[in-house]
Design an enzyme around this catalytic site. Structure first.
Site, PDB file in Angstrom:
ATOM      1  N   LYS A 191      -2.486  -2.063   7.889  1.00 52.99           N
ATOM      2  CA  LYS A 191      -3.659  -1.552   8.597  1.00 52.99           C
ATOM      3  C   LYS A 191      -3.748  -2.173   9.985  1.00 52.99           C
ATOM      4  CE  LYS A 191      -6.505  -0.496   4.536  1.00 52.99           C
ATOM      5  NZ  LYS A 191      -7.780  -0.768   3.833  1.00 52.99           N
ATOM      6  N   TYR A 216      -9.614 -10.498  -7.046  1.00 52.77           N
ATOM      7  CA  TYR A 216      -8.607 -10.780  -8.066  1.00 52.77           C
ATOM      8  C   TYR A 216      -8.904 -12.067  -8.816  1.00 52.77           C
ATOM      9  CZ  TYR A 216      -6.284  -6.941  -5.818  1.00 52.77           C
ATOM     10  OH  TYR A 216      -6.015  -5.699  -5.303  1.00 52.77           O
ATOM     11  N   HIS A 248      -1.807   2.400  -6.028  1.00 54.53           N
ATOM     12  CA  HIS A 248      -2.635   1.222  -5.791  1.00 54.53           C
ATOM     13  C   HIS A 248      -2.770   0.380  -7.056  1.00 54.53           C
ATOM     14  CE1 HIS A 248      -4.608  -0.306  -2.260  1.00 54.53           C
ATOM     15  NE2 HIS A 248      -5.634  -0.727  -2.973  1.00 54.53           N
ATOM     16  N   ARG A 265      -0.189  -2.178  -6.888  1.00 58.55           N
ATOM     17  CA  ARG A 265      -0.594  -3.220  -5.931  1.00 58.55           C
ATOM     18  C   ARG A 265      -1.568  -4.193  -6.594  1.00 58.55           C
ATOM     19  NH1 ARG A 265      -1.316  -4.458  -0.333  1.00 58.55           N
ATOM     20  NH2 ARG A 265      -3.491  -4.785   0.313  1.00 58.55           N
ATOM     21  N   HIS A 282      -4.367  -8.787   3.639  1.00 60.55           N
ATOM     22  CA  HIS A 282      -5.825  -8.733   3.774  1.00 60.55           C
ATOM     23  C   HIS A 282      -6.263  -9.541   4.989  1.00 60.55           C
ATOM     24  CE1 HIS A 282      -6.572  -7.777  -0.768  1.00 60.55           C
ATOM     25  NE2 HIS A 282      -6.306  -6.697  -0.052  1.00 60.55           N
ATOM     26  N   ARG A 308       0.858  -1.184   0.000  1.00 64.69           N
ATOM     27  CA  ARG A 308       0.000   0.000   0.000  1.00 64.69           C
ATOM     28  C   ARG A 308       0.896   1.237   0.000  1.00 64.69           C
ATOM     29  NH1 ARG A 308      -2.327  -3.383   4.073  1.00 64.69           N
ATOM     30  NH2 ARG A 308      -4.440  -4.099   3.543  1.00 64.69           N
TER      31      ARG A 308
END
Length: 296
Positions: free
Chosen positions: A169, A273, A238, A241, A264, A145
Site C-alpha cells: 500500500k 493477531y 486474505h 495472509r 503494516h 496481500r
C-alpha cells in the site's frame, strides 16, 4: 421547502449523490424527527442528539448503523449552519459508539497443510497446477496481500537468497522471506512458465494467454483449489495472509517482526493477531487445565 428537502436537493443536485444514498439520508433524518418527538431540528440540543443515539441503541441497532445515523445528522447540521441560518450544530463533539472489531477467520496449520498438499496436479493441466501451487505456497509463506502477489514480477523474486521484494500500500516496498516449500514450488513453476510467457512479459504469474494473472482469477483459482483439497469452507487469499501472521506470531511471539513482514504501517493493525493468539491459548487452557474443565 423545508430544511430537510433543501438539504436533500443539495445532495442530489450539487454533490451528485445517487438516489439510493439520498434516500438513506432522508430516512436517517426522518428517524431523528421521530426520536426527538417531533421537536424542530433547528431547536435540538446536544442532549437531544445523545438521547436519540441512546434510543437507537435501545432498538438493538449495531454500532455501525448508529454511526451512520450520526454521520447523516452531522452532515445536515453542517449544511444548515452554512446555508440555512442555523445557529448551532448539536452533533459537534459527539462520537459514535465504537464497533467491535470482528476478528479475522484463521486456518489452522493442519488445514493449511491439507490445502497446500491436498490438490494433486492433473496430467493435462500441469503448468496451471504448478503455477497455482507456487502462488498459494507464496501466499502462506510470506503473508502477501492479493494485489501484492498479482503485481509480482520475475525480477522481484530472488530464489538464491529466499526473498521477494513486494510493493504494498502507498507504493511502499518491503523485503519478505520466502519459505523452502514456496521456493521449491516456485522453481517448478518457473520451468513451466517460459513456454507460456508472451512478449517478454515481466509478470511472475501468468494466465493461459501468457499475460499477467488478474487478482480475480487468483481468487477463483484458490476457491477451486480448496474444493479439490476437500475443504468445506470458503478460502480466500486474505485468509492465507491471516494464517501466516497468526502462525508466525504463535511460534515466535515477535509482534514487530510480523508487522514488518505484513507491511503494516501501524503496530495497532498487527495487534489483532495477538487477540487471535489469545483465543487459541484460551481454548487450549479450557481443554487442558483441570480447574477449567466443566464437571460432567
Amino acid at each position: 421547502m423545508n430544511p430537510v428537502d433543501i438539504y436533500l436537493q443539495h445532495l442530489a443536485a450539487e454533490r451528485r449523490l445517487s438516489p439510493h444514498t439520498v434516500a438513506a439520508y432522508q430516512r436517517d433524518l426522518a428517524q431523528l424527527g421521530q426520536l426527538s418527538a417531533g421537536k424542530p431540528l433547528a431547536e435540538l440540543s446536544v442532549t437531544d442528539i445523545r438521547g436519540a443515539i441512546v434510543r437507537l441503541r435501545g432498538k438493538s441497532l449495531s454500532a455501525a448503523s448508529v454511526a451512520r445515523h450520526l454521520s447523516s445528522w452531522r452532515g445536515f447540521y453542517v449544511f444548515a449552519c452554512r446555508r440555512l441560518g442555523y445557529t448551532h450544530n448539536p452533533c459537534l463533539g459527539l462520537r459514535p459508539p465504537k464497533a467491535a472489531k470482528a476478528l479475522p477467520q484463521v486456518l489452522s496449520p493442519d488445514t493449511c497443510t491439507q490445502l497446500l498438499n491436498g490438490a494433486q496436479p492433473a496430467a493435462e493441466d500441469d503448468a496451471l497446477q504448478a503455477r497455482d501451487r507456487a502462488m498459494f505456497e507464496l501466499f502462506y509463506s510470506s503473508g502477501l496481500r492479493l494485489s501484492e502477489l498479482a503485481d509480482l514480477d520475475l525480477n522481484d523474486l530472488d530464489l538464491q537468497s529466499g526473498e521477494a521484494e513486494v510493493t504494498g500500500k502507498g507504493r511502499k516496498t518491503r523485503i519478505v522471506p520466502v519459505g523452502q516449500q514456496a521456493l521449491s514450488a516456485l522453481a517448478v513453476w518457473l520451468q513451466q512458465r517460459a513456454p507460456l510467457a508472451r512478449d517478454d512479459t515481466p509478470a511472475l504469474f501468468l494466465n493461459q494467454r501468457g499475460t499477467r494473472l488478474t487478482p480475480r482469477s487468483i481468487q477463483l483459482r484458490l476457491k477451486r483449489w480448496a474444493l479439490q483439497a476437500g475443504l468445506n469452507q470458503h478460502v480466500h487469499p486474505h485468509l492465507l495472509r491471516h494464517a501466516f501472521a497468526t502462525h508466525v506470531l504463535q511460534s515466535s511471539g515477535d509482534l514487530r517482526a510480523v508487522q514488518e513482514m505484513l507491511g503494516h504501517a501501524s503496530i495497532s493493525t498487527t495487534q489483532v493477531y495477538t487477540h487471535l493468539d489469545w483465543q487459541h491459548l484460551a481454548k487450549v487452557y479450557d481443554q487442558a487445565h483441570p480447574r477449567a474443565r466443566k464437571k460432567s
